[in-house]
Design a protein around this motif. Sequence first.
Motif, mmCIF file in Angstrom:
data_model
loop_
_atom_site.group_PDB
_atom_site.id
_atom_site.type_symbol
_atom_site.label_atom_id
_atom_site.label_comp_id
_atom_site.label_asym_id
_atom_site.label_seq_id
_atom_site.Cartn_x
_atom_site.Cartn_y
_atom_site.Cartn_z
ATOM 1 N N ASP A 885 0.811 -1.207 0.000
ATOM 2 C CA ASP A 885 0.000 0.000 0.000
ATOM 3 C C ASP A 885 0.848 1.261 0.000
ATOM 4 O O ASP A 885 0.652 2.142 0.819
ATOM 5 C CB ASP A 885 -0.888 -0.028 1.256
ATOM 6 N N CYS A 886 1.804 1.333 -0.947
ATOM 7 C CA CYS A 886 2.729 2.463 -0.875
ATOM 8 C C CYS A 886 2.141 3.715 -1.516
ATOM 9 O O CYS A 886 2.790 4.736 -1.582
ATOM 10 C CB CYS A 886 4.033 2.116 -1.554
ATOM 11 N N LEU A 887 0.898 3.607 -2.028
ATOM 12 C CA LEU A 887 0.317 4.808 -2.649
ATOM 13 C C LEU A 887 -0.646 5.490 -1.705
ATOM 14 O O LEU A 887 -1.215 6.527 -2.027
ATOM 15 C CB LEU A 887 -0.411 4.420 -3.940
ATOM 16 N N SER A 888 -0.875 4.917 -0.523
ATOM 17 C CA SER A 888 -1.962 5.451 0.301
ATOM 18 C C SER A 888 -1.597 6.779 0.945
ATOM 19 O O SER A 888 -2.457 7.603 1.185
ATOM 20 C CB SER A 888 -2.326 4.457 1.387
ATOM 21 N N ALA A 889 -0.313 6.992 1.240
ATOM 22 C CA ALA A 889 0.002 8.193 2.004
ATOM 23 C C ALA A 889 0.254 9.398 1.108
ATOM 24 O O ALA A 889 0.588 10.458 1.593
ATOM 25 C CB ALA A 889 1.216 7.943 2.883
ATOM 26 N N VAL A 890 0.137 9.227 -0.214
ATOM 27 C CA VAL A 890 0.401 10.383 -1.085
ATOM 28 C C VAL A 890 -0.901 10.818 -1.742
ATOM 29 O O VAL A 890 -1.847 10.052 -1.820
ATOM 30 C CB VAL A 890 1.437 10.028 -2.162
ATOM 31 N N ASP A 891 -0.935 12.038 -2.211
ATOM 32 C CA ASP A 891 -2.205 12.486 -2.794
ATOM 33 C C ASP A 891 -2.386 11.911 -4.195
ATOM 34 O O ASP A 891 -1.491 11.328 -4.768
ATOM 35 C CB ASP A 891 -2.284 14.010 -2.785
ATOM 36 N N SER A 892 -3.586 12.121 -4.745
ATOM 37 C CA SER A 892 -3.947 11.319 -5.902
ATOM 38 C C SER A 892 -3.079 11.578 -7.138
ATOM 39 O O SER A 892 -2.708 10.645 -7.823
ATOM 40 C CB SER A 892 -5.413 11.546 -6.251
ATOM 41 N N HIS A 893 -2.734 12.852 -7.399
ATOM 42 C CA HIS A 893 -1.951 13.016 -8.635
ATOM 43 C C HIS A 893 -0.528 12.532 -8.456
ATOM 44 O O HIS A 893 0.085 12.064 -9.396
ATOM 45 C CB HIS A 893 -1.989 14.452 -9.145
ATOM 46 N N THR A 894 -0.011 12.621 -7.186
ATOM 47 C CA THR A 894 1.326 12.062 -6.963
ATOM 48 C C THR A 894 1.251 10.542 -7.134
ATOM 49 O O THR A 894 2.147 9.923 -7.708
ATOM 50 C CB THR A 894 1.824 12.406 -5.539
ATOM 51 N N ALA A 895 0.153 9.956 -6.655
ATOM 52 C CA ALA A 895 0.001 8.508 -6.789
ATOM 53 C C ALA A 895 0.031 8.139 -8.266
ATOM 54 O O ALA A 895 0.694 7.185 -8.692
ATOM 55 C CB ALA A 895 -1.311 8.065 -6.166
ATOM 56 N N GLN A 896 -0.678 8.948 -9.072
ATOM 57 C CA GLN A 896 -0.738 8.694 -10.509
ATOM 58 C C GLN A 896 0.667 8.740 -11.104
ATOM 59 O O GLN A 896 1.082 7.880 -11.863
ATOM 60 C CB GLN A 896 -1.616 9.787 -11.141
ATOM 61 N N TRP A 897 1.412 9.781 -10.711
ATOM 62 C CA TRP A 897 2.772 9.961 -11.246
ATOM 63 C C TRP A 897 3.647 8.795 -10.844
ATOM 64 O O TRP A 897 4.362 8.205 -11.663
ATOM 65 C CB TRP A 897 3.358 11.269 -10.701
ATOM 66 N N ILE A 898 3.597 8.425 -9.582
ATOM 67 C CA ILE A 898 4.471 7.341 -9.110
ATOM 68 C C ILE A 898 4.093 6.048 -9.829
ATOM 69 O O ILE A 898 4.939 5.278 -10.252
ATOM 70 C CB ILE A 898 4.339 7.168 -7.577
ATOM 71 N N PHE A 899 2.779 5.843 -9.995
ATOM 72 C CA PHE A 899 2.359 4.601 -10.651
ATOM 73 C C PHE A 899 2.910 4.547 -12.069
ATOM 74 O O PHE A 899 3.494 3.559 -12.482
ATOM 75 C CB PHE A 899 0.840 4.472 -10.640
ATOM 76 N N SER A 900 2.751 5.661 -12.788
ATOM 77 C CA SER A 900 3.189 5.580 -14.194
ATOM 78 C C SER A 900 4.709 5.623 -14.324
ATOM 79 O O SER A 900 5.271 4.903 -15.132
ATOM 80 C CB SER A 900 2.580 6.693 -15.040
ATOM 81 N N ASN A 901 5.381 6.481 -13.538
ATOM 82 C CA ASN A 901 6.811 6.637 -13.764
ATOM 83 C C ASN A 901 7.682 5.699 -12.952
ATOM 84 O O ASN A 901 8.827 5.466 -13.297
ATOM 85 C CB ASN A 901 7.247 8.063 -13.441
ATOM 86 N N CYS A 902 7.121 5.199 -11.860
ATOM 87 C CA CYS A 902 7.969 4.362 -11.019
ATOM 88 C C CYS A 902 7.540 2.902 -11.173
ATOM 89 O O CYS A 902 8.280 2.063 -11.656
ATOM 90 C CB CYS A 902 7.862 4.827 -9.583
ATOM 91 N N ILE A 903 6.301 2.612 -10.790
ATOM 92 C CA ILE A 903 5.880 1.212 -10.799
ATOM 93 C C ILE A 903 5.781 0.667 -12.218
ATOM 94 O O ILE A 903 6.093 -0.475 -12.486
ATOM 95 C CB ILE A 903 4.542 1.080 -10.038
ATOM 96 N N MET A 904 5.348 1.545 -13.152
ATOM 97 C CA MET A 904 5.263 1.091 -14.541
ATOM 98 C C MET A 904 6.460 1.581 -15.348
ATOM 99 O O MET A 904 6.523 1.390 -16.554
ATOM 100 C CB MET A 904 3.982 1.626 -15.203
ATOM 101 N N GLY A 905 7.396 2.256 -14.686
ATOM 102 C CA GLY A 905 8.463 2.921 -15.431
ATOM 103 C C GLY A 905 9.642 2.020 -15.751
ATOM 104 O O GLY A 905 9.672 0.845 -15.379
ATOM 105 N N PRO A 906 10.630 2.596 -16.440
ATOM 106 C CA PRO A 906 11.785 1.814 -16.902
ATOM 107 C C PRO A 906 12.588 1.213 -15.738
ATOM 108 O O PRO A 906 13.242 0.205 -15.908
ATOM 109 C CB PRO A 906 12.624 2.832 -17.664
ATOM 110 N N LEU A 907 12.519 1.856 -14.561
ATOM 111 C CA LEU A 907 13.307 1.334 -13.444
ATOM 112 C C LEU A 907 12.815 -0.038 -13.023
ATOM 113 O O LEU A 907 13.499 -0.774 -12.338
ATOM 114 C CB LEU A 907 13.208 2.273 -12.239
ATOM 115 N N MET A 908 11.564 -0.368 -13.420
ATOM 116 C CA MET A 908 11.001 -1.631 -12.970
ATOM 117 C C MET A 908 11.062 -2.698 -14.062
ATOM 118 O O MET A 908 10.451 -3.737 -13.931
ATOM 119 C CB MET A 908 9.537 -1.431 -12.540
ATOM 120 N N ARG A 909 11.785 -2.402 -15.124
ATOM 121 C CA ARG A 909 11.807 -3.394 -16.186
ATOM 122 C C ARG A 909 12.430 -4.694 -15.682
ATOM 123 O O ARG A 909 13.401 -4.658 -14.925
ATOM 124 C CB ARG A 909 12.594 -2.856 -17.395
ATOM 125 N N HIS A 910 11.874 -5.814 -16.071
ATOM 126 C CA HIS A 910 12.336 -7.152 -15.670
ATOM 127 C C HIS A 910 12.168 -7.423 -14.187
ATOM 128 O O HIS A 910 12.717 -8.389 -13.672
ATOM 129 C CB HIS A 910 13.827 -7.379 -15.992
#
Length: 1728
Positions: A885-910
């Motif tokens: 639940d690492c998205l719960s403590a941040v507000d919604s647009h930050t959650a959106q950003w983290i989801f797209s750029n971090c969890i779905m981003g290149p750093l998570m490849r493989h």
Amino acid sequence: MGTSFASCPWPVWRVDDFSRCFQQDFLKVLLPLIVVGLSILLLTIQTILRAAKQNRGQGYTSINSDDAAENTPQSHTQLPHEEEPISESDEDEDLVINGGGGRLALAKTTTKGSIVQADTPPGQTLLVIVEELAIAGLVAVNAIALYTGAYGKDRGSIAAVTGLAIWGYVLFLASLRLFLGNTQWRVPRIWNHTAVIYSFQWLFTVAIFRSVLIHPSSQLTQLLVIVEFSLTSLLFGLAMTTRMGNKTIILEWEDGIEPGRENLASIFSHVTFSWVDAVVWAGWKEPLDMKRVWNLLPKDKAAAVLANYRHFKKTTMLSLHLLKYFKGMLLVQSLWAVFSGVFTFAPTLLLKAILEYVEDPSVAPKNVLWLYVILLPLSDVFRSVVDGQALWIGRKICINVRAILVGEIYAKALRRKASAGKDTTLGADKKETAAPKNGLMAKIKRTLGLGQDDKKTRDQENETSNKGPDASKASGNATDTDEQANLGTIINLMSVDSFKVSEVTSYLHFLVASAPTQLLVSVILLYQVMGRSAIPGFIIMALLLPVNIMFARGFGSTQKAIMAATDKRIHTTNEVLQNIRIIKYFAWEHRYGKIVDEKRSAELAALRRRFMLWAAAVAVWNTVPILITFFSFLVYTLVEGKPLYPSVAFTAMSLFMLLRYPLDQLGDMIAHVQESKVSIDRIEEFLSEEETEKFAQLGRENIDENGQRLIGFKDATFIWGSKTTVADDGTMAFRLLDLDIEFKIGKLNVITGPTGSGKTSLLMALLGEMTIMKGRVFLPGGRSREDVRPDPETGLAETCAYVAQQAWLVNASIKDNILFSAPLDEQRYRDVIVACALERDLEILDHGDETLVGEKGITLSGGQKQRISLARAVYSNSKHLLFDDCLSAVDSHTAQWIFSNCIMGPLMRHRTCILVSHNIPLCVPHSDYVVMMNNGRITDHGPSQEIIASGKLGEEVAQKSSSGPGSAHISRVPSRVPSSVGDSGDTLFNEADGGDQQPKTPITPKISKKQDAMEETKAVGAVKWAVLKLYLVSMGNWWFWVVACLVFGAQQLSGVASSIWIKEWANQYTTEKISRAQFNINSQSYSTQSLSPAYFASIATYGKSNETTFTAADDEAPEVNVVYYLVVLAAIGLAGAVAALVRDLWIFFGSLTASWKLHNRLMSAVSGARFKFFDQTPLGQIMNRFSKDLEAVDQEVAPVAIGVMSCALGIIVTVVLIAIITPGFLISGVFITAAYVFLGLFYLHSSRDLKRLESVQRSPLFQQFGETLSGVTTIRAYSDERRFIRDNLAKINAQSRPFIYLWAANRWLAFRTDLLGDLVAFFAGVLIIVSLGTIDAGSAGISLSYAIGFADNILWLVRLYAMNEQNMNSVERIKEYLDVEQEAEAIVEKNRPPQNWPAQGSVEFINYTTRYRAELDPVLKNLTFKIEAQEKIGIVGRTGAGKSSLALAIFRALEADEGKILIDDVDIGQIGLRDLREAITIVPQEPTLFQGTIRTNLDPFDAYSDADIFAALRRVHLIGPEEATSDSATLLLPQPPVIVVEDPESEPSRPPTATNKNVFLDLSSPVTESGSNLSQGQRQLLCLARALLKKPNVLVMDEATASIDYATDSAIQETIRELTSTIITIAHRLQTIADYDKVLVLDKGQIVEYGHPWQLLKKQGGSFRGMCEMSGDYETLVKIAKKAFASKQLVDVDDEDGEEGTTNDSASTPSAAEDETNRTGESSSPSA
């Protein structure tokens, strides 16, 4: 000489010299041959052993491969390889550096970051050559003697031949050293042999040398003996003053710390502690700091000690095991102690002899007197040396024991079972089930928080619900959690218990060696003096021992009671301080203050008992000698009818006085040993607790039977706690049932389900933290992180990283937290910061990424902590990431950003990602696999698209995903975070956002100075008068001190009075002149609690006075009225004892008063401190004041102060008496005093600094302990235990360094003061020789005895004064906190608001500006807006825009810089804080709960009825509308939160249940410390219920529903809409506020927009609209807002402008607008 060899006639000492026979046969032949024989024997044994070892070593050795190593918890907490120690045998095989042979094994000795320097003693080879020459000279001397027969015929030649043989052998040894010293054929430890032989030879030749001087024989003989003596002295001197072993030593500069110089010291330097000169001198020049304190010796460093200890197999209980382990050192220590015991009496006997001689010089030649006078200081110096060695060895054992215990406790804490506490508490069940090892202990265990043996009082604590496990026992099953529940206990084991044990080990030799020896010697001497009359004395002495032991036992039990009471107080204090924010918000300080005060008064009551016992013990101690003297003399005079000459009386009295010390030591030590036995058993109990099954469950690899790698479960069932635990009501702990899932490796997997369904538990089970009941779990977490090599292509390793729901950070800089000690890769680091939306935050923070995260991340907001924790996982090279639940403590647009750029981003490849989330619309459509949970079971799982298609996630998700899977993996991380994400540094209108990207900003910190969170300030220089005054005034006012002075004076006077009385008595027998000698008998008796030579002195004095004079007096003797004198003497003695008793009690009661006052002031100062104090000060530091410093104030200050005053008075009395008797002494007295002052100052400087450093170094150790315990799951998930162990070892070393050198300085001082004292005695003796004939025995005795006593008193004055300064240092640290900046008054009498204020609840900000600290920028700038009564306002803005600051401002946690806030037209700045805070309510961001029950949490002060409380629980949906509160009824409607643990760090305590029943139905259900047995969501709901209970008219909610699933959240919003109060919500989920009356958009502390959400949404390019678009729920939000707006218009159409901030809706009534939200809300979560 007809007698056969070596049978000399007795006595061997003839008047002034040894007999010829003894000299020839023993000193020249027998004794030297014995020494050499032993040397040869040892060398032979050594050689044989070495040969055997080498043969063995050539066999095969098994290769210890990685796979063969067992995968046990222990293997993960072993010492890291590079910490494996060097073999430190004296053989020093590896350490020899040599020119030619090249055996240069340096690699082993170095640890990371150290420079090695080889230190060769000056003139290494030259010295050996000089030795060779001297030995050759000695061989020559003996050859000449043999040739000329200079030593006499037959016997002389035997002596000469022996001499030749011995020196020949030594020559051979020296040559070995010279030629083989640096080759592989080197014979080890040969230097020791030569040194010992030199020393003994020197001793033997001294006697012969003296004899030749005083009885000259032939010229040649004399010459030969003198040459032999000088050469032997040269050799002896060389051996004493060159470095031990004369070998090269490797010095290691570890991180720039200077290596210790102890192993470079010569024997002489070791013995006199001269090697400490450098330390003392350094401390004298300027205050010491840690950089200038030397390092420990390699063999004393924690890693080396622990490694050696762990190689030693444990077969018995811990206490015996430790004794066995240290047996060598303990044996040597005891030998030294025996010597010391014997030599204690040497000065007594010598003085007796000197005075005999003065009485009748005709007995012997004058040279005998010189011999005595020289021996007087020498014998005492020898005693001093031996004492010093025994105590120093003790200190070495002490730091080693502490390193072992702390290291073991720490390693154990890292291996503990996640909920170990549970089984411990349920000792009863444990008998039949689980591990049999607790058979006997079960009963004890039940009452232990955690193997807390010293807390036998724990049974009562169940009522006070003081320790988690016990409180929860009420509910039948208790699992102690890891988060802190017994953190206190473990920290106690580490700080108090290991300390106690190590402290005792340093004094063990008193018990086994020195006290028994002294007892024996004094008994023999007494019997010689008094004959059978000594027997009554012995009988009383014998009775005294059990009394002493009883006292000691009493001390033990009172100490235990004090510890239990202190534990309770510290526990409560700790909880108050941890939750200080909520306590302040609710204005509960005074109430919690009362609770702490209750605990404190219980503690002081225990302390009072201890002090009274102490005073009684001292009184007994003082009366015993009086009793003994009385009875012995009674028998002597009345029964045996002998005349009691002063000689007999005083010698006997002195010996009786001396006898008290060993007896007292015995009693004392027996008590301490018992106490530490209790401690060591508690430690052992903890060390034998259950360990985690993680490594057994996960194995080395995550490969199934078919050789496939997988992550998931095969038909597995898990439970919290022990497999078989069934609670009293027949229910079981929370279980995860029948899991059968395979997560997709390398893909995104989402776990979802309502609050309390077991999502966190699922991750915990995956990590191996739960107990497995059947099946298997697969995850690559079983190997230590350091053993796993990353894949060269992807750079990823088969390890895990884990983000807990409650972020766990270590106390270091942000950068260190993210790197988590991985190597820094600038580019990756930068990408991670951007992906986790941290860039902004780093720009805002003063120190950028060097900003320190305080304890538990104090300095950051919840969202920031969560994102740093996320960044740490993403930055790591782990291939598999678990996000709770690492998205719960941040507000919604930050959650959106983290989801797209971090969890779905290149750093998570493989990389595999397993994400627990409530945010289904955001996460599920992009994921590959979904698991849905409910009540511990998996309700559905499978590929996301299938699950979505099945409609189980509601249609909203289905619509979203049908529009295409949205942005899939982004190819690279954007170089800059858009301004709407993360913490605002720049506003939305930031021009820099455009083209010019500044990629490097955050990485370079803005301010170069790096501050350290734990940098505890340590005062410098002497303790200030203000501090002393604070303490003295706290003890009592002026009349208190007047009485104190009187009592002290009376006690000293009684001593002088008894001296005078005895003198009078003696006068009855002899002339005035002689009887003077008696003056001093008792002057010292109470003044020091040390072995004062003054006693021996007096012995001698009186011992002698009879020889000459009393023959004459014999006839008158019987006429003396013995009874009369005896009775008065006894009366004086008793009066003195009573005075001492009163004195102690008086001071103790004063000190208790001071303790009470200081604690009260400290508590009120800390609880009344401003919020910023808690932001800046780590909790550990504050707790240090409440535990360690207060303990010093309570227990140490008073006894030491009494000691200082007694010593000072004793010195004054002594000086006065001496001045009256022999004014001559005053001259030397002045010089000696000057020397002492000089020494004392030198010593005080460095010892004070070292002591302060030691107490400051303790904090980081405790702090790291606490940190580790709360984050143990995370550390284990990262498999990073070894690194933490390494840190811990470093911290142990840092604390031992100042400690051991402090004790070295103490030994340094003791030796030097003894030396000065002996010089005094020597000069006094010389004066006597010079004035022989003009001086009488009495005066001689007095001058000598006082000279000695004087020295001793001064030593204790310096030592105690230093201790007093160190204790005052604690008072000083407390005073520091008494002066912290306070909040405004609780109640301002003249401005009290009306009774029912605030009746309406309008809130108005007028031009309001505030900042956190004077030096920082304002966080809110010129805010002006009004919230009408009963309006519901949402506050939005990026993390850090000032939303929480606004909430703080309403509660005056921040005071206005300018402007004001009105609530119902009352300026809140004018009224008292308590009035303000009791009237309004906040639900804070971090849910704060107290240990206790649900009831005590909701209503700590019993203000509401059960019905009210159940109503509140229903309103927050912790109890479903249909649930009956009496029994556990059916579970219905909005997913009544079936309890589960949703807590990351702490493995939760689990309410009982077969189908996991609802705990909230029973108000007495336990809540463990910080609520860790409830899930994060449940905690937030409970906090909300607590707020609703108050029925507030103004309610501030700070992100109060961040961890709750959407369904429950919307139900709660429903509840909130029904409230008739003004509500200010700081929201992360825009849905929650879309239908509020107004929305306030903040940015950088300024208002950007203010108006109805619908109006703001219509505004093109508006801030709020931007946020809604970012969140991905735009349509839904528009619907909700529109509907709310419409419904509002129906009720009350007002003029509606599209402008911001002009909407004034006077009222708003909730209406039908809600069912829309309800639907959308619920559709976003699996509906029941």
